[in-house]
Design an enzyme around this catalytic site. Structure first.
Site, mmCIF file in Angstrom:
data_model
loop_
_atom_site.group_PDB
_atom_site.id
_atom_site.type_symbol
_atom_site.label_atom_id
_atom_site.label_comp_id
_atom_site.label_asym_id
_atom_site.label_seq_id
_atom_site.Cartn_x
_atom_site.Cartn_y
_atom_site.Cartn_z
ATOM 1 N N GLU A 1 12.034 8.098 -2.702
ATOM 2 C CA GLU A 1 13.379 8.647 -2.616
ATOM 3 C C GLU A 1 13.855 9.194 -3.962
ATOM 4 O O GLU A 1 14.612 10.167 -4.007
ATOM 5 C CB GLU A 1 14.356 7.578 -2.112
ATOM 6 C CG GLU A 1 14.144 7.151 -0.676
ATOM 7 C CD GLU A 1 12.999 6.140 -0.514
ATOM 8 O OE1 GLU A 1 12.603 5.877 0.627
ATOM 9 O OE2 GLU A 1 12.505 5.625 -1.546
ATOM 10 N N PRO B 1 -3.782 1.797 -5.646
ATOM 11 C CA PRO B 1 -3.183 1.042 -4.541
ATOM 12 C C PRO B 1 -1.691 1.333 -4.425
ATOM 13 O O PRO B 1 -1.006 1.523 -5.432
ATOM 14 C CB PRO B 1 -3.445 -0.421 -4.904
ATOM 15 C CG PRO B 1 -3.697 -0.420 -6.376
ATOM 16 C CD PRO B 1 -4.300 0.907 -6.709
ATOM 17 N N ARG B 2 -1.200 1.361 -3.187
ATOM 18 C CA ARG B 2 0.218 1.659 -2.946
ATOM 19 C C ARG B 2 1.122 0.635 -3.621
ATOM 20 O O ARG B 2 2.187 0.982 -4.131
ATOM 21 C CB ARG B 2 0.477 1.651 -1.430
ATOM 22 C CG ARG B 2 1.936 1.819 -1.026
ATOM 23 C CD ARG B 2 2.435 3.197 -1.325
ATOM 24 N NE ARG B 2 3.820 3.367 -0.932
ATOM 25 C CZ ARG B 2 4.876 3.074 -1.683
ATOM 26 N NH1 ARG B 2 4.686 2.588 -2.900
ATOM 27 N NH2 ARG B 2 6.106 3.255 -1.258
ATOM 28 N N GLY C 1 3.929 5.041 -11.657
ATOM 29 C CA GLY C 1 4.255 6.338 -12.221
ATOM 30 C C GLY C 1 3.088 7.212 -12.625
ATOM 31 O O GLY C 1 3.299 8.290 -13.200
ATOM 32 N N GLU C 2 1.844 6.815 -12.337
ATOM 33 C CA GLU C 2 0.690 7.587 -12.777
ATOM 34 C C GLU C 2 -0.013 8.337 -11.640
ATOM 35 O O GLU C 2 -0.861 9.185 -11.899
ATOM 36 C CB GLU C 2 -0.330 6.678 -13.472
ATOM 37 C CG GLU C 2 0.197 5.975 -14.716
ATOM 38 C CD GLU C 2 0.525 6.940 -15.841
ATOM 39 O OE1 GLU C 2 -0.115 8.013 -15.920
ATOM 40 O OE2 GLU C 2 1.436 6.641 -16.630
ATOM 41 N N ASN D 1 2.883 10.041 0.914
ATOM 42 C CA ASN D 1 3.276 11.401 0.547
ATOM 43 C C ASN D 1 2.068 12.266 0.179
ATOM 44 O O ASN D 1 1.527 12.157 -0.919
ATOM 45 C CB ASN D 1 4.268 11.358 -0.616
ATOM 46 C CG ASN D 1 4.836 12.727 -0.934
ATOM 47 O OD1 ASN D 1 4.525 13.714 -0.287
ATOM 48 N ND2 ASN D 1 5.665 12.782 -1.948
ATOM 49 N N LEU E 1 2.129 15.463 -0.188
ATOM 50 C CA LEU E 1 2.534 16.662 -0.926
ATOM 51 C C LEU E 1 2.224 16.559 -2.411
ATOM 52 O O LEU E 1 2.047 17.567 -3.084
ATOM 53 C CB LEU E 1 4.029 16.919 -0.742
ATOM 54 C CG LEU E 1 4.502 17.186 0.687
ATOM 55 C CD1 LEU E 1 6.000 17.421 0.697
ATOM 56 C CD2 LEU E 1 3.768 18.368 1.296
ATOM 57 N N GLU E 2 2.183 15.332 -2.948
ATOM 58 C CA GLU E 2 1.972 15.181 -4.391
ATOM 59 C C GLU E 2 0.636 15.776 -4.822
ATOM 60 O O GLU E 2 0.551 16.466 -5.834
ATOM 61 C CB GLU E 2 2.062 13.709 -4.785
ATOM 62 C CG GLU E 2 3.466 13.148 -4.688
ATOM 63 C CD GLU E 2 3.586 11.779 -5.314
ATOM 64 O OE1 GLU E 2 4.592 11.540 -6.015
ATOM 65 O OE2 GLU E 2 2.680 10.943 -5.109
#
Length: 433
Positions: A65, A275-276, A320-321, A345, A347-348
């Site tokens: 988000e 990993p998520r 963040g990586e 996601n 799209l990244e």
């Protein structure tokens, strides 16, 4: 309904508190955020410096988000340079991402627990003219108190996944009143708009404005960012790299099996596993060793001064990586999809011009899936064997791989502009006060 909700809150707390207490002790999670979520901030300057007008409070639950909120906040800062822009998050990882991505905010805070006295305290401190939740993060006490104080509530980047729609649908009688009370709802797609109306939102308040994540991704890719992660992970540009991003339990084993076969094609192949949930770092490392791979580097070890020196497998167990890691990929698998998690996601990776492979469970990202598949940059696979087969096919035709990836990147760029439309929506409600 609100009375019943508040009657049940203590019961929910009794059930949930032991679980969160154990997680806090064992993992350290929630230690930073619990006090602020109850309204306790050790640094009182957080609120004493909240000057400016108009006053806009935007809320983004976690990392995903935040990426949608970032371009909207940037657009708002451009339009209202003297505004007080407050961004709240619910998770500690979301807060870390917000600190990095959303520099336009006047202040970053944690979203309060939905307890009447806590909510009242935070609303008195922030004094928003407009409250802007992203996606579909709706809390009854918070929304009720916003309405009582005359605070406009404008939903942006709204989405209702199939799972959420089924869950909300079972308690539609409760959500209907809350949704009717929203002043504006900007939804990502026609499907999201239809679903939110079926749950009780008033048709005249609902608009389809697109996905602000396209704006965020289109603006974040850069050669400098790619060079930064290349140096950090000691991976030369052009090296063959398999990036498995946002993986859930049950997917790493499949990715390791595919990677073993990729090594037979090219012994130089490297694997980046992300990993998520970063707290699974130890479990993922154990799984990699059990699969027979001993040459592992964990990014979290860099805090202790260790540097990667040719290790075959990299585990990204810090926040963040992932977005940057996708820039190094030759082939990409995006997780949460070979297991029934609704996807992650995609799209990244596509924003970097990468073809993205994913499993059949993509219910939470139907629009993104349709966009990439139409562009030829998204490929759905049924299982581990098909994942390998489609990767080998792409690797056998580098020109096709590059062309399809570029088509995906252009499709994302062509869909940018939602942040401006959401800022327009917020502006109209500011003017209506």
């Amino acid at each position: 309904m609100i009375f019943l909700y508040n009657l049940l809150l203590p019961l929910a707390a009794l059930v949930g508190l032991p679980y969160y207490a154990v997680r806090m002790v064992l993992t350290g999670k929630y230690r930073k955020s619990l006090g602020p979520k109850l309204g306790f901030y050790p640094d009182s300057k957080v609120f004493s410096g909240l000057g400016g007008s108009p006053r806009i409070w935007m809320h983004a639950v976690s990392v995903g988000e935040v990426t949608a909120a970032a371009p909207v906040m940037a657009e708002l800062r451009t339009r209202y340079p003297r505004a007080c822009l407050v961004l709240s998050t619910s998770t500690e990882t979301g807060r870390e991402m917000a600190d990095r991505l959303v520099t336009e905010a006047t202040a970053h805070i944690y979203y309060p627990l939905d307890l009447p006295f806590v909510v009242a305290r935070m609303l008195r401190r922030v004094r928003p003219d407009v409250f802007v939740p992203t996606e579909t993060e709706l809390w009854p006490n918070f929304l009720t108190q916003c309405r009582a104080r005359g605070v406009q509530v404008v939903l942006v980047n709204g989405r209702i996944s199939p799972r959420s729609f089924r869950r909300y649908g079972r308690t539609r009688f409760f959500w209907k009143g809350l949704l009717e009370g929203l002043d504006g709802l900007g939804m990502i797609s026609e499907t999201d708009a239809r679903r939110v109306q079926e749950l009780g939102a008033l048709r005249e308040k609902v608009q389809v404005l697109g996905n602000a994540k396209y704006d965020s991704l289109a603006s974040r890719t850069s050669d400098d960012l790619r060079a930064e992660i290349s140096r950090k992970l000691d991976i030369r540009p052009g090296s063959p790299v398999f990036v498995a991003g946002s993986t859930h339990e049950g997917e790493e084993a499949a990715c390791l099996a595919v990677y073993r076969r990729l090594l037979e094609v090219d012994p130089e192949f490297q694997l980046i596993l992300v990993p998520r949930h970063i707290e699974r770092g130890d479990a993922v490392a154990d799984l990699v060793r059990q699969a027979g791979f001993k040459d592992i580097f964990r990014v979290s070890e860099m805090g202790g001064g260790r540097r990667r020196k040719g290790n075959r497998i990299v585990i990204v167990d810090v926040i963040g990586e992932l977005f940057k890691a996708y820039s190094l990929a030759t082939v990409v698998y995006c997780g949460g999809s070979l297991v029934p998690r609704g996807g992650q996601n995609i799209l990244e990776a596509a924003a970097w011009g990468k073809v993205v492979l994913y499993g059949p469970s993509m219910e939470d990202f139907e629009g993104e899936k349709a966009l990439l598949e139409e562009a030829g940059a998204g490929i759905s696979v049924a299982d581990e064997e098909e994942l390998l087969a489609r990767m080998l096919s792409l690797l056998a035709d580098p020109e096709q791989l590059k062309r399809r990836g570029e088509q995906g990147r252009l499709a994302i760029a062509a869909n940018a502009g939602a942040a401006r439309r959401y800022a327009d929506l917020i502006g109209r409600h500011l003017a209506a006060r």
